[in-house]
Structure formats: C-alpha cells, structure tokens
Scaffold this motif. Sequence first.
Motif, PDB file in Angstrom:
ATOM      1  N   ARG A 101      34.338  41.101  28.654  1.00 11.23           N
ATOM      2  CA  ARG A 101      34.050  40.275  27.479  1.00 11.23           C
ATOM      3  C   ARG A 101      35.358  39.668  26.994  1.00 11.23           C
ATOM      4  O   ARG A 101      36.346  40.364  26.787  1.00 11.23           O
ATOM      5  CB  ARG A 101      33.400  41.081  26.365  1.00 11.23           C
ATOM      6  N   GLY A 102      35.364  38.350  26.826  1.00 13.32           N
ATOM      7  CA  GLY A 102      36.574  37.682  26.368  1.00 13.32           C
ATOM      8  C   GLY A 102      36.561  36.219  26.737  1.00 13.32           C
ATOM      9  O   GLY A 102      35.564  35.681  27.220  1.00 13.32           O
ATOM     10  N   ILE A 103      37.673  35.540  26.509  1.00 12.96           N
ATOM     11  CA  ILE A 103      37.856  34.164  26.943  1.00 12.96           C
ATOM     12  C   ILE A 103      38.085  34.191  28.445  1.00 12.96           C
ATOM     13  O   ILE A 103      38.862  35.013  28.941  1.00 12.96           O
ATOM     14  CB  ILE A 103      39.040  33.536  26.205  1.00 12.96           C
ATOM     15  N   PRO A 104      37.406  33.332  29.219  1.00  9.61           N
ATOM     16  CA  PRO A 104      37.420  33.458  30.684  1.00  9.61           C
ATOM     17  C   PRO A 104      38.787  33.673  31.302  1.00  9.61           C
ATOM     18  O   PRO A 104      38.996  34.646  32.036  1.00  9.61           O
ATOM     19  CB  PRO A 104      36.780  32.138  31.138  1.00  9.61           C
ATOM     20  N   SER A 105      39.750  32.795  31.044  1.00  9.79           N
ATOM     21  CA  SER A 105      41.051  32.903  31.701  1.00  9.79           C
ATOM     22  C   SER A 105      41.782  34.178  31.301  1.00  9.79           C
ATOM     23  O   SER A 105      42.384  34.856  32.132  1.00  9.79           O
ATOM     24  CB  SER A 105      41.916  31.681  31.376  1.00  9.79           C
ATOM     25  N   GLN A 106      41.709  34.549  30.029  1.00  7.98           N
ATOM     26  CA  GLN A 106      42.403  35.750  29.560  1.00  7.98           C
ATOM     27  C   GLN A 106      41.757  37.016  30.105  1.00  7.98           C
ATOM     28  O   GLN A 106      42.440  37.929  30.576  1.00  7.98           O
ATOM     29  CB  GLN A 106      42.424  35.780  28.038  1.00  7.98           C
ATOM     30  N   ALA A 107      40.417  37.074  30.046  1.00 14.28           N
ATOM     31  CA  ALA A 107      39.711  38.271  30.484  1.00 14.28           C
ATOM     32  C   ALA A 107      39.940  38.542  31.968  1.00 14.28           C
ATOM     33  O   ALA A 107      40.220  39.678  32.371  1.00 14.28           O
ATOM     34  CB  ALA A 107      38.220  38.130  30.193  1.00 14.28           C
ATOM     35  N   LEU A 108      39.825  37.501  32.774  1.00 16.48           N
ATOM     36  CA  LEU A 108      39.989  37.709  34.208  1.00 16.48           C
ATOM     37  C   LEU A 108      41.439  37.995  34.568  1.00 16.48           C
ATOM     38  O   LEU A 108      41.723  38.824  35.430  1.00 16.48           O
ATOM     39  CB  LEU A 108      39.483  36.495  34.973  1.00 16.48           C
ATOM     40  N   SER A 109      42.363  37.333  33.897  1.00 13.36           N
ATOM     41  CA  SER A 109      43.783  37.566  34.171  1.00 13.36           C
ATOM     42  C   SER A 109      44.169  39.003  33.861  1.00 13.36           C
ATOM     43  O   SER A 109      44.964  39.622  34.579  1.00 13.36           O
ATOM     44  CB  SER A 109      44.645  36.602  33.354  1.00 13.36           C
ATOM     45  N   GLU A 110      43.620  39.555  32.797  1.00  8.18           N
ATOM     46  CA  GLU A 110      43.924  40.937  32.429  1.00  8.18           C
ATOM     47  C   GLU A 110      43.306  41.924  33.410  1.00  8.18           C
ATOM     48  O   GLU A 110      43.844  43.016  33.624  1.00  8.18           O
ATOM     49  CB  GLU A 110      43.430  41.219  31.018  1.00  8.18           C
ATOM     50  N   ALA A 111      42.171  41.554  34.018  1.00  8.26           N
ATOM     51  CA  ALA A 111      41.484  42.464  34.934  1.00  8.26           C
ATOM     52  C   ALA A 111      41.996  42.348  36.365  1.00  8.26           C
ATOM     53  O   ALA A 111      41.736  43.221  37.185  1.00  8.26           O
ATOM     54  CB  ALA A 111      39.983  42.186  34.911  1.00  8.26           C
ATOM     55  N   ALA A 112      42.709  41.271  36.669  1.00 12.68           N
ATOM     56  CA  ALA A 112      43.162  41.026  38.038  1.00 12.68           C
ATOM     57  C   ALA A 112      44.562  41.574  38.265  1.00 12.68           C
ATOM     58  O   ALA A 112      45.315  41.813  37.329  1.00 12.68           O
ATOM     59  CB  ALA A 112      43.145  39.528  38.330  1.00 12.68           C
ATOM     60  N   SER A 113      44.887  41.763  39.535  1.00  7.33           N
ATOM     61  CA  SER A 113      46.228  42.205  39.908  1.00  7.33           C
ATOM     62  C   SER A 113      46.743  41.324  41.031  1.00  7.33           C
ATOM     63  O   SER A 113      46.000  40.521  41.608  1.00  7.33           O
ATOM     64  CB  SER A 113      46.205  43.669  40.365  1.00  7.33           C
ATOM     65  N   ALA A 114      48.010  41.492  41.352  1.00  7.04           N
ATOM     66  CA  ALA A 114      48.637  40.666  42.378  1.00  7.04           C
ATOM     67  C   ALA A 114      48.106  40.957  43.772  1.00  7.04           C
ATOM     68  O   ALA A 114      48.407  40.220  44.711  1.00  7.04           O
ATOM     69  CB  ALA A 114      50.152  40.866  42.353  1.00  7.04           C
ATOM     70  N   THR A 115      47.315  42.009  43.942  1.00  6.20           N
ATOM     71  CA  THR A 115      46.735  42.330  45.248  1.00  6.20           C
ATOM     72  C   THR A 115      45.279  41.901  45.339  1.00  6.20           C
ATOM     73  O   THR A 115      44.579  42.294  46.270  1.00  6.20           O
ATOM     74  CB  THR A 115      46.840  43.841  45.534  1.00  6.20           C
ATOM     75  N   ARG A 143      48.748  33.374  35.223  1.00  2.10           N
ATOM     76  CA  ARG A 143      48.746  34.520  34.304  1.00  2.10           C
ATOM     77  C   ARG A 143      48.839  35.860  35.031  1.00  2.10           C
ATOM     78  O   ARG A 143      49.563  36.758  34.610  1.00  2.10           O
ATOM     79  CB  ARG A 143      47.466  34.524  33.458  1.00  2.10           C
ATOM     80  N   SER A 144      48.073  36.014  36.127  1.00  2.00           N
ATOM     81  CA  SER A 144      47.904  37.337  36.733  1.00  2.00           C
ATOM     82  C   SER A 144      48.737  37.567  37.981  1.00  2.00           C
ATOM     83  O   SER A 144      48.983  38.713  38.358  1.00  2.00           O
ATOM     84  CB  SER A 144      46.425  37.552  37.083  1.00  2.00           C
ATOM     85  N   GLY A 145      49.144  36.495  38.652  1.00  3.42           N
ATOM     86  CA  GLY A 145      49.829  36.661  39.925  1.00  3.42           C
ATOM     87  C   GLY A 145      48.883  36.896  41.083  1.00  3.42           C
ATOM     88  O   GLY A 145      49.314  37.083  42.223  1.00  3.42           O
ATOM     89  N   ALA A 146      47.566  36.882  40.818  1.00  5.03           N
ATOM     90  CA  ALA A 146      46.574  37.028  41.876  1.00  5.03           C
ATOM     91  C   ALA A 146      46.395  35.698  42.600  1.00  5.03           C
ATOM     92  O   ALA A 146      46.784  34.640  42.106  1.00  5.03           O
ATOM     93  CB  ALA A 146      45.239  37.493  41.293  1.00  5.03           C
ATOM     94  N   ALA A 147      45.802  35.752  43.786  1.00  2.00           N
ATOM     95  CA  ALA A 147      45.454  34.542  44.516  1.00  2.00           C
ATOM     96  C   ALA A 147      44.035  34.138  44.149  1.00  2.00           C
ATOM     97  O   ALA A 147      43.177  34.991  43.901  1.00  2.00           O
ATOM     98  CB  ALA A 147      45.560  34.784  46.020  1.00  2.00           C
ATOM     99  N   VAL A 148      43.773  32.837  44.094  1.00  2.00           N
ATOM    100  CA  VAL A 148      42.447  32.318  43.772  1.00  2.00           C
ATOM    101  C   VAL A 148      41.974  31.425  44.906  1.00  2.00           C
ATOM    102  O   VAL A 148      42.683  30.498  45.326  1.00  2.00           O
ATOM    103  CB  VAL A 148      42.444  31.531  42.447  1.00  2.00           C
ATOM    104  N   LEU A 149      40.775  31.708  45.395  1.00  2.00           N
ATOM    105  CA  LEU A 149      40.132  30.869  46.399  1.00  2.00           C
ATOM    106  C   LEU A 149      39.048  30.061  45.691  1.00  2.00           C
ATOM    107  O   LEU A 149      38.080  30.610  45.182  1.00  2.00           O
ATOM    108  CB  LEU A 149      39.524  31.724  47.510  1.00  2.00           C
ATOM    109  N   TYR A 150      39.234  28.745  45.650  1.00  2.00           N
ATOM    110  CA  TYR A 150      38.336  27.843  44.935  1.00  2.00           C
ATOM    111  C   TYR A 150      37.502  27.090  45.964  1.00  2.00           C
ATOM    112  O   TYR A 150      38.034  26.317  46.763  1.00  2.00           O
ATOM    113  CB  TYR A 150      39.167  26.870  44.088  1.00  2.00           C
TER     114      TYR A 150
END
Length: 270
Positions: A101-115, A143-150
């Motif tokens: 629950r949160g603002i999309p970019s913030q919530a996902l960035s906090e839940a994601a990791s660089a791996t 924000r997170s350092g994770a990779a994103v596949l769009y």
Amino acid sequence: MRIERIVLFGQAFSEGGAEAAAELAARFEAKLAYLFLEDSNLLRLAGLPFASEIGIDSACWHELELSTIERTLRTLASQAQEAVSSVARRLRIPWSFQVLRGIPSQALSEAASATDLILLLRSQLYVGIPTRGEALAREIVSRSGAAVLYLSDGTPVQPPFGVVYSGKPSEVRTLRLVAALARDFPGKLVVLSLGPGGGGSLDPEIQELLQDAPSSTLRTGIPPKAQRILTAAAHEGLGLLALSIGDSPLPPEEIESICAKALCPILLLP
C-alpha cells in the motif's frame, strides 16, 4: 549481476506477463514474486465526501465509496494470488505474493532490491490515479537499484539482444548481463554505440564480451537520440534492448521515449 527474484507488479494478473516472468525465473534460477499494489492516493480520494466517478459502461456519475474500492482491491488481489500460484506450481518455480500500500514508485522501490528484476507491462491497468509506465519504470530503477523489464503483454524476451553503449562505467555491467543472456538462450548480441568512434576504441573488456557471444554486431556512430536508437534497434530486429540509466548521456525524456515507442521489451538498469 545476480538476479535472485523476478517480480511481477500491478493490480491484475496477466497471463502473458506471468509466462514471460516464469521463463526468466527458470533461466536465472530465481524466485517468482507478485507485488500487488493498493494505491494510497486512490484510497485517500475515495475517503473524501465529494469523491465520485463515471461508470465505464453506464457513463453515469456515482459516488466513490471507500468500502467499494477496498472490496474491489481485495478481490483483484485474491485473483492475482490464485493465478500466480497456479502458474508457479505448474512450472515448479518458487513463488511469493505480497500486498503493498502506497504511492506506486515509492512502494515498489522500498520493496525491491538490487538483485530483483521487475516486470512492468505497457498494457497494465491500475485501479487508481495512473502513473505513466515509462516514468514509473525509470523512477523505480533510480530509487531502488533494481532492474526493470518494460514490455508489452505477451511479448516474449528473445534474441537478438541489444545494448546501448556510450563508454560509461555503469554500462559495462549492463553489457555483461546481456552478453550472459545471449550465451544462455543462445542468441546474437548487438551493441549500439552512441556517438563517433569505431570498434578499435572499445575497452578490452567490451571487445572480449563481444568475442565470447555466440555471434555479435557492433554498430557505431549512433546519435544519442531516442528515435535514432529505436531505428537502429528495429533495423537489427532486436527482441530486447537494454540500457543503463545511471550516468547515461540520454536525458530522462529520451529514455522514457525509448520505453514508450520501442517495438521490443526494454531492460533498464542502474
């Protein structure tokens, strides 16, 4: 780069997106995870006494009720969890499900990791105030350092694999990851080199990566503009285009334009 978790993110299950995620999870020997979003902006809006909506089918105004929105989100979450559980069991892939629950970019960035490798779909629908997918993808990486596949729903990740390269240090990791993909599939590796220069000016490590690929092509002299990069990618028939955004010479609007207009999946890395 070690990918430990392939992450699906959204509010509704996509069969095409799940199949793409599951295939990547199997190749990377990673866990398949679903992060379901409850948009806090929407929930706050629904709690306002004057909030209303227009029905898609009826074209009539209705009061926007918080209890109705919460019930809708719970139903969508239950459907998504059941569906991802089914595909993960069928393919024998470890999996997890989490509600954010949160603002999309913030919530996902906090839940994601660089791996993590996070999958975002161009066609993904959100129950809430929409965020442009291209901007969301770029912001999550920053924000997170994770990779994103769009990617588009149902579009497979397949060779040939392309990399945008301008000589920046952060791009070496991106090239190394995509070169590994080219070896695993196996498939052709295409390097789109920005600016003037030829193959002789490449770092020895880059030349070695090109030599280790099953087959490779180096295209030089490409201007750092989204449309010129996309034209080169289309000419090569790329099934994936990767670029590092950390110290890229491309401004944010050019990166987002690549994501929005590309015919193939886009992989964004720090």
